[in-house]
Design a protein around this motif. Structure first.
Motif, mmCIF file in Angstrom:
data_model
loop_
_atom_site.group_PDB
_atom_site.id
_atom_site.type_symbol
_atom_site.label_atom_id
_atom_site.label_comp_id
_atom_site.label_asym_id
_atom_site.label_seq_id
_atom_site.Cartn_x
_atom_site.Cartn_y
_atom_site.Cartn_z
ATOM 1 N N LYS A 82 10.569 -43.319 12.597
ATOM 2 C CA LYS A 82 9.580 -43.013 13.629
ATOM 3 C C LYS A 82 9.324 -44.219 14.518
ATOM 4 N N ASP A 86 8.391 -44.521 22.011
ATOM 5 C CA ASP A 86 7.344 -43.816 22.740
ATOM 6 C C ASP A 86 7.653 -43.712 24.229
ATOM 7 N N GLN A 114 1.511 -31.964 20.260
ATOM 8 C CA GLN A 114 1.401 -32.352 18.847
ATOM 9 C C GLN A 114 1.911 -33.765 18.600
ATOM 10 N N ASN A 115 2.848 -34.221 19.403
ATOM 11 C CA ASN A 115 3.444 -35.539 19.209
ATOM 12 C C ASN A 115 2.851 -36.590 20.145
ATOM 13 N N THR A 116 1.744 -36.254 20.791
ATOM 14 C CA THR A 116 1.046 -37.184 21.668
ATOM 15 C C THR A 116 -0.094 -37.824 20.899
ATOM 16 N N SER A 117 -0.200 -39.128 21.002
ATOM 17 C CA SER A 117 -1.293 -39.848 20.338
ATOM 18 C C SER A 117 -1.893 -40.842 21.317
ATOM 19 N N GLY A 118 -3.035 -41.407 20.937
ATOM 20 C CA GLY A 118 -3.720 -42.361 21.807
ATOM 21 C C GLY A 118 -4.470 -41.625 22.891
ATOM 22 N N SER A 175 -7.658 -42.419 24.169
ATOM 23 C CA SER A 175 -9.073 -42.729 24.354
ATOM 24 C C SER A 175 -9.258 -44.205 24.713
ATOM 25 N N ALA A 194 -2.098 -42.875 26.341
ATOM 26 C CA ALA A 194 -1.478 -41.794 25.573
ATOM 27 C C ALA A 194 0.028 -42.017 25.539
ATOM 28 N N ASN A 241 5.809 -39.794 20.869
ATOM 29 C CA ASN A 241 6.919 -40.323 20.075
ATOM 30 C C ASN A 241 8.087 -39.363 20.230
#
Length: 191
Positions: A57, A132, A162-166, A168, A172, A175
Motif C-alpha cells: 500500500k 497517492d 472508499q480509497n480517499t483519505s485525509g 480535513s 485529500a 491510494n
C-alpha cells in the motif's frame, strides 16, 4: 592493579554493556513493539490476493491500460531500488517538455480538457514511488475505467470515495494501489 589496566577493564565493561543494551536489547524491544502495535506497517503494508503478495500500500506500481487507475509519473520507473525524483528545475526545458507531453497524453486518454489535468498527474513525487494521487486526478479517470471495465460509473466512483483519505487537516489523497486492488475485486464479483 595498575591504574591503566583498571581503566581498560572499566572501558571494556562499558563497551560490553553498551553492545548488549544498544546492540541487542534495544533493537529487540523496538522490533517487538513494532510487530505488536504496528504489525501491518512494520511489515511493509503488504497486500495479498488469493494468498499471494501483490504489492504494498506504500509503493506505487506502474498501471497501464484503460482498465486501471494510473499512478503519478515516476522518475525511477516505479523501481523501489531506484527511488528518486527528476531533480530538474521547473525552468528546465526537458522538464517543461515532459510535463507538456504528459498533460496532452493524459487529457487525450481521459477525454478531458488540458485545464482539467491536475499537476500531480504530470509530475513525479520526490521518491517516484508515491502511491497517492489527488481526488481530481482519480475523478478524471473514472469515465475511462468505467468504459474499459463495463462497470457502472456509480460503483467505480464509490471505489474512489472508499480509497480517499485525509481532507480535513491534510489534503485529500487517493491510494491508487488499493483502489486498483478493489477494482480487481469488483470486476471479479468479490464485492
Amino acid at each position: 592493579m595498575p591504574q591503566t589496566l583498571r581503566h581498560m577493564l572499566v572501558a571494556l565493561r562499558i563497551v560490553v554493556a553498551m553492545t548488549i543494551g544498544l546492540g541487542i536489547l534495544y533493537p529487540l524491544v523496538v522490533t517487538g513493539l513494532g510487530q505488536a502495535v504496528f504489525h501491518q506497517q512494520a511489515n511493509g503494508s503488504l497486500m495479498e490476493s488469493n494468498g499471494k503478495v501483490v504489492g504494498s500500500k506504500l509503493i506505487t506500481q506502474k498501471f497501464t491500460g484503460p482498465q486501471w487507475f494510473h499512478s503519478r509519473a515516476s522518475a525511477a520507473d516505479y523501481d523501489g531500488l531506484a527511488s528518486g525524483g527528476t531533480n530538474l528545475a521547473p525552468s528546465n526545458p526537458a522538464l517543461v517538455k515532459a510535463v507538456t507531453e504528459a498533460k496532452q497524453q493524459i487529457a487525450t486518454e481521459n477525454a478531458v480538457a488540458l485545464s482539467a489535468v491536475p499537476a500531480d498527474a504530470v509530475t513525479s513525487s520526490a521518491s517516484g514511488l508515491d502511491p497517492d494521487i489527488s481526488p481530481q486526478y482519480a475523478s478524471i479517470q473514472i469515465d475511462r475505467v468505467t468504459s474499459a471495465t463495463g462497470l457502472p460509473r456509480s460503483k467505480v466512483a464509490a471505489l474512489v470515495a472508499q480509497n480517499t483519505s485525509g481532507g480535513s487537516v491534510s489534503p485529500a489523497i487517493v491510494n491508487v494501489v488499493t483502489l486498483n486492488e478493489d477494482l480487481v475485486k469488483l470486476t471479479r464479483g468479490g464485492q
